[in-house]
Scaffold this active site. Structure first.
Site, PDB file in Angstrom:
ATOM      1  N   MET A  68      41.768 -11.598 -43.392  1.00 47.71           N
ATOM      2  CA  MET A  68      40.717 -10.709 -42.889  1.00 47.71           C
ATOM      3  C   MET A  68      40.491 -10.936 -41.404  1.00 47.71           C
ATOM      4  O   MET A  68      40.716 -12.024 -40.900  1.00 47.71           O
ATOM      5  CB  MET A  68      39.404 -10.968 -43.626  1.00 47.71           C
ATOM      6  CG  MET A  68      39.392 -10.442 -45.027  1.00 47.71           C
ATOM      7  SD  MET A  68      37.851 -10.799 -45.840  1.00 47.71           S
ATOM      8  CE  MET A  68      38.124 -12.480 -46.318  1.00 47.71           C
ATOM      9  N   ASP A  69      40.006  -9.893 -40.764  1.00 46.70           N
ATOM     10  CA  ASP A  69      39.555 -10.014 -39.385  1.00 46.70           C
ATOM     11  C   ASP A  69      38.491  -8.959 -39.144  1.00 46.70           C
ATOM     12  O   ASP A  69      38.568  -7.858 -39.708  1.00 46.70           O
ATOM     13  CB  ASP A  69      40.706  -9.833 -38.394  1.00 46.70           C
ATOM     14  CG  ASP A  69      40.288 -10.286 -37.005  1.00 46.70           C
ATOM     15  OD1 ASP A  69      40.203 -11.511 -36.795  1.00 46.70           O
ATOM     16  OD2 ASP A  69      40.018  -9.434 -36.150  1.00 46.70           O
TER      17      ASP A  69
END
Length: 193
Positions: A68-69
């Protein structure tokens, strides 16, 4: 049952992921984020979440790896984590009374069969008008302001009153993970819920 590996060492993401009630491990990806082009927020989080998931997936067979980012965006400009209290103050002053966006890219890899599911979740926010006193009060309360993509924590401290309106994923902004997307993505990738 295959393991779920969260490709992060972020204590915020780890704590949020626990709300899903699924067993998982967390492992840092060691991805150098500074080499990624930073013009388009959606493309940025899509690319970084993929790089993080792929880096961990190379080391972890027979797992479901979740990368994730997240990034904020204001008037077309990507908001990096503030590097100083002065920068955080100026950021909050600019966002005060304005609309902005928060994007989270999720890249999930089933390393058993190489199935991939990827999404970008966008939340739109309106910050109420803040006084300089409120901004300073928040920055004195929360010594971790520099760890947040938006420069403030919408869940704790006086900053929990900053958001006037939210459109999109509630969990995306409050927890940094759009939890409602994760289980459906795991199912799509072959995880038995």
């Amino acid at each position: 049952m295959n393991k779920i590996i969260l490709a992060t060492t972020s204590p915020y993401r780890i704590a949020a992921f626990k709300f899903l009630g699924l067993e998982f491990e967390a492992e840092g990806s060691m991805v150098d984020e500074s080499q990624t082009e930073r013009k388009n927020p959606e493309a940025l989080v899509r690319t970084l979440s993929q790089l993080k998931a792929e880096a961990v997936a190379e080391r972890r067979p027979d797992c479901f790896v979740v990368g994730m980012d997240s990034v904020g965006c204001f008037k077309g400009k990507i908001l990096e984590k503030p590097k100083s209290k002065t920068e955080a103050f100026e950021r909050l002053k600019k966002l005060s009374g304005n609309k902005f966006e928060f994007y989270t890219g999720i890249h999930l890899i089933n390393t058993s069969n190489r199935a991939v599911v990827a999404r970008v979740v966008k939340s739109e926010l309106l910050m109420r008008k803040l006084s300089e006193k409120e901004i300073n009060q928040y920055l004195e309360q929360d010594s971790h302001y520099y760890t947040y993509a938006l420069g403030f924590d919408p869940l704790e401290h006086i900053s929990s009153s900053f958001i006037a309106k939210l459109t999109g994923s509630y969990n995306n902004i409050l927890r940094g993970i759009p939890l409602e997307a994760i289980k459906s993505m795991l199912s799509e990738a072959g995880y038995q819920l």
